[in-house]
Design a protein around this motif. Sequence first.
Motif, PDB file in Angstrom:
ATOM      1  N   VAL A  20      44.267  28.956  33.112  1.00 16.46           N
ATOM      2  CA  VAL A  20      42.846  29.116  33.423  1.00 16.46           C
ATOM      3  C   VAL A  20      42.662  29.664  34.837  1.00 16.46           C
ATOM      4  N   LEU A  21      43.473  29.224  35.783  1.00 11.69           N
ATOM      5  CA  LEU A  21      43.387  29.761  37.142  1.00 11.69           C
ATOM      6  C   LEU A  21      43.736  31.248  37.176  1.00 11.69           C
ATOM      7  N   GLY A  22      44.697  31.656  36.351  1.00 13.17           N
ATOM      8  CA  GLY A  22      45.040  33.078  36.277  1.00 13.17           C
ATOM      9  C   GLY A  22      43.880  33.916  35.774  1.00 13.17           C
ATOM     10  N   VAL A  23      43.226  33.429  34.740  1.00  9.40           N
ATOM     11  CA  VAL A  23      42.073  34.131  34.189  1.00  9.40           C
ATOM     12  C   VAL A  23      40.931  34.132  35.203  1.00  9.40           C
ATOM     13  N   LEU A  24      40.713  33.008  35.843  1.00 10.74           N
ATOM     14  CA  LEU A  24      39.637  32.894  36.825  1.00 10.74           C
ATOM     15  C   LEU A  24      39.903  33.788  38.042  1.00 10.74           C
ATOM     16  N   ALA A  25      41.149  33.870  38.482  1.00  9.03           N
ATOM     17  CA  ALA A  25      41.479  34.737  39.619  1.00  9.03           C
ATOM     18  C   ALA A  25      41.159  36.187  39.283  1.00  9.03           C
ATOM     19  N   PHE A  26      41.396  36.586  38.040  1.00  5.47           N
ATOM     20  CA  PHE A  26      41.047  37.943  37.625  1.00  5.47           C
ATOM     21  C   PHE A  26      39.554  38.186  37.831  1.00  5.47           C
ATOM     22  N   TRP A  27      38.734  37.245  37.420  1.00  5.72           N
ATOM     23  CA  TRP A  27      37.288  37.421  37.551  1.00  5.72           C
ATOM     24  C   TRP A  27      36.836  37.308  38.998  1.00  5.72           C
ATOM     25  N   LEU A  28      37.540  36.538  39.827  1.00  4.58           N
ATOM     26  CA  LEU A  28      37.140  36.401  41.228  1.00  4.58           C
ATOM     27  C   LEU A  28      37.061  37.755  41.918  1.00  4.58           C
ATOM     28  N   PHE A  29      37.976  38.644  41.609  1.00  2.00           N
ATOM     29  CA  PHE A  29      37.907  39.946  42.249  1.00  2.00           C
ATOM     30  C   PHE A  29      37.243  40.990  41.387  1.00  2.00           C
ATOM     31  N   ALA A  30      37.383  40.906  40.082  1.00  2.00           N
ATOM     32  CA  ALA A  30      36.848  41.952  39.215  1.00  2.00           C
ATOM     33  C   ALA A  30      35.325  42.014  39.279  1.00  2.00           C
ATOM     34  N   GLN A  31      34.675  40.896  39.140  1.00  4.96           N
ATOM     35  CA  GLN A  31      33.220  40.857  39.117  1.00  4.96           C
ATOM     36  C   GLN A  31      32.632  40.857  40.519  1.00  4.96           C
ATOM     37  N   THR A  32      33.216  40.125  41.422  1.00  7.38           N
ATOM     38  CA  THR A  32      32.640  39.961  42.748  1.00  7.38           C
ATOM     39  C   THR A  32      32.545  41.281  43.496  1.00  7.38           C
ATOM     40  N   THR A  33      33.533  42.141  43.356  1.00  5.59           N
ATOM     41  CA  THR A  33      33.532  43.410  44.084  1.00  5.59           C
ATOM     42  C   THR A  33      32.301  44.241  43.735  1.00  5.59           C
ATOM     43  N   LEU A  34      31.897  44.197  42.497  1.00  7.01           N
ATOM     44  CA  LEU A  34      30.707  44.922  42.074  1.00  7.01           C
ATOM     45  C   LEU A  34      29.486  44.466  42.866  1.00  7.01           C
ATOM     46  N   ASN A  35      29.374  43.177  43.095  1.00  5.05           N
ATOM     47  CA  ASN A  35      28.200  42.611  43.755  1.00  5.05           C
ATOM     48  C   ASN A  35      28.179  42.833  45.272  1.00  5.05           C
ATOM     49  N   ILE A  36      29.328  42.961  45.875  1.00  3.64           N
ATOM     50  CA  ILE A  36      29.374  43.066  47.339  1.00  3.64           C
ATOM     51  C   ILE A  36      29.860  44.423  47.826  1.00  3.64           C
ATOM     52  N   TRP A 152      35.034  33.940  30.362  1.00  2.00           N
ATOM     53  CA  TRP A 152      33.615  34.317  30.293  1.00  2.00           C
ATOM     54  C   TRP A 152      32.784  33.543  31.297  1.00  2.00           C
ATOM     55  N   GLY A 153      33.060  32.275  31.466  1.00  2.00           N
ATOM     56  CA  GLY A 153      32.348  31.501  32.482  1.00  2.00           C
ATOM     57  C   GLY A 153      32.716  31.954  33.874  1.00  2.00           C
ATOM     58  N   GLY A 154      33.956  32.408  34.021  1.00  2.00           N
ATOM     59  CA  GLY A 154      34.416  32.886  35.321  1.00  2.00           C
ATOM     60  C   GLY A 154      33.620  34.074  35.812  1.00  2.00           C
ATOM     61  N   SER A 155      33.202  34.937  34.902  1.00  2.00           N
ATOM     62  CA  SER A 155      32.441  36.109  35.330  1.00  2.00           C
ATOM     63  C   SER A 155      31.101  35.699  35.932  1.00  2.00           C
ATOM     64  N   GLY A 156      30.473  34.676  35.396  1.00  2.00           N
ATOM     65  CA  GLY A 156      29.222  34.180  35.974  1.00  2.00           C
ATOM     66  C   GLY A 156      29.450  33.392  37.244  1.00  2.00           C
ATOM     67  N   PHE A 157      30.481  32.587  37.243  1.00  2.00           N
ATOM     68  CA  PHE A 157      30.808  31.768  38.421  1.00  2.00           C
ATOM     69  C   PHE A 157      31.132  32.641  39.630  1.00  2.00           C
ATOM     70  N   THR A 158      31.840  33.730  39.392  1.00  2.00           N
ATOM     71  CA  THR A 158      32.283  34.545  40.519  1.00  2.00           C
ATOM     72  C   THR A 158      31.131  35.242  41.222  1.00  2.00           C
ATOM     73  N   ALA A 159      30.073  35.570  40.490  1.00  2.00           N
ATOM     74  CA  ALA A 159      28.921  36.180  41.155  1.00  2.00           C
ATOM     75  C   ALA A 159      28.318  35.195  42.157  1.00  2.00           C
TER      76      ALA A 159
END
Length: 187
Positions: A20-36, A152-159
């Motif tokens: 789960v941390l591996g999947v979440l780490a993917f979303w930490l950078f994938a989604q967040t970069t779009l926002n910032i 899927w939850g990671g994508s929302g959490f990361t924003a």
Amino acid sequence: MDQVEAATCRGNDRLLFGIVLGVLAFWLFAQTTLNISPVMAADLQVEQSFMNVAVSITALFSGIFIVVIGGLADKVGRVRMVMLGFVFSIVGSLLIGLAPPGSLGGTCLMLGRIFQGLSGAFIMPASLALVKACWDGAERQRAVSLWSMGSWGGSGFTALFGGLMAENVGWRWIFIMAAIVSVIGML
């Protein structure tokens, strides 16, 4: 997954937590970069058009290689592929988090985003295949649910996480945290 891995794989909470941390780490950078991306572009002194390519290139590399790496994981070992994905995540996150302003920063940004895309291609299919191989029955349902929440939850959490981090301690810490999450996931 090779025969030894299949025979010895028993799902437990520690393995699931790492997945789960591996999947979440993917979303930490994938989604967040779009926002910032505007803040990152200004700090790194790169054009917004260059930043737009950097945002998109991760999905491109992940999408191009996800099927190939998923098939390779079945042949050479899913755990091996997930671990390699963690390494790519750490390298990519540190390249971005430590990127200097200017042209070298743009190069670090682009290389980091490519590494991160490869990370997703390694982690996503191999980790879900591990869940299928290592858990049975109701435990598999639980493991798939937690994997899905990380994905899927990671994508929302990361924003939310990315916004809070960028506002309070700086955007670079998002990527440092992604590297730390990946190291913890590896363990």
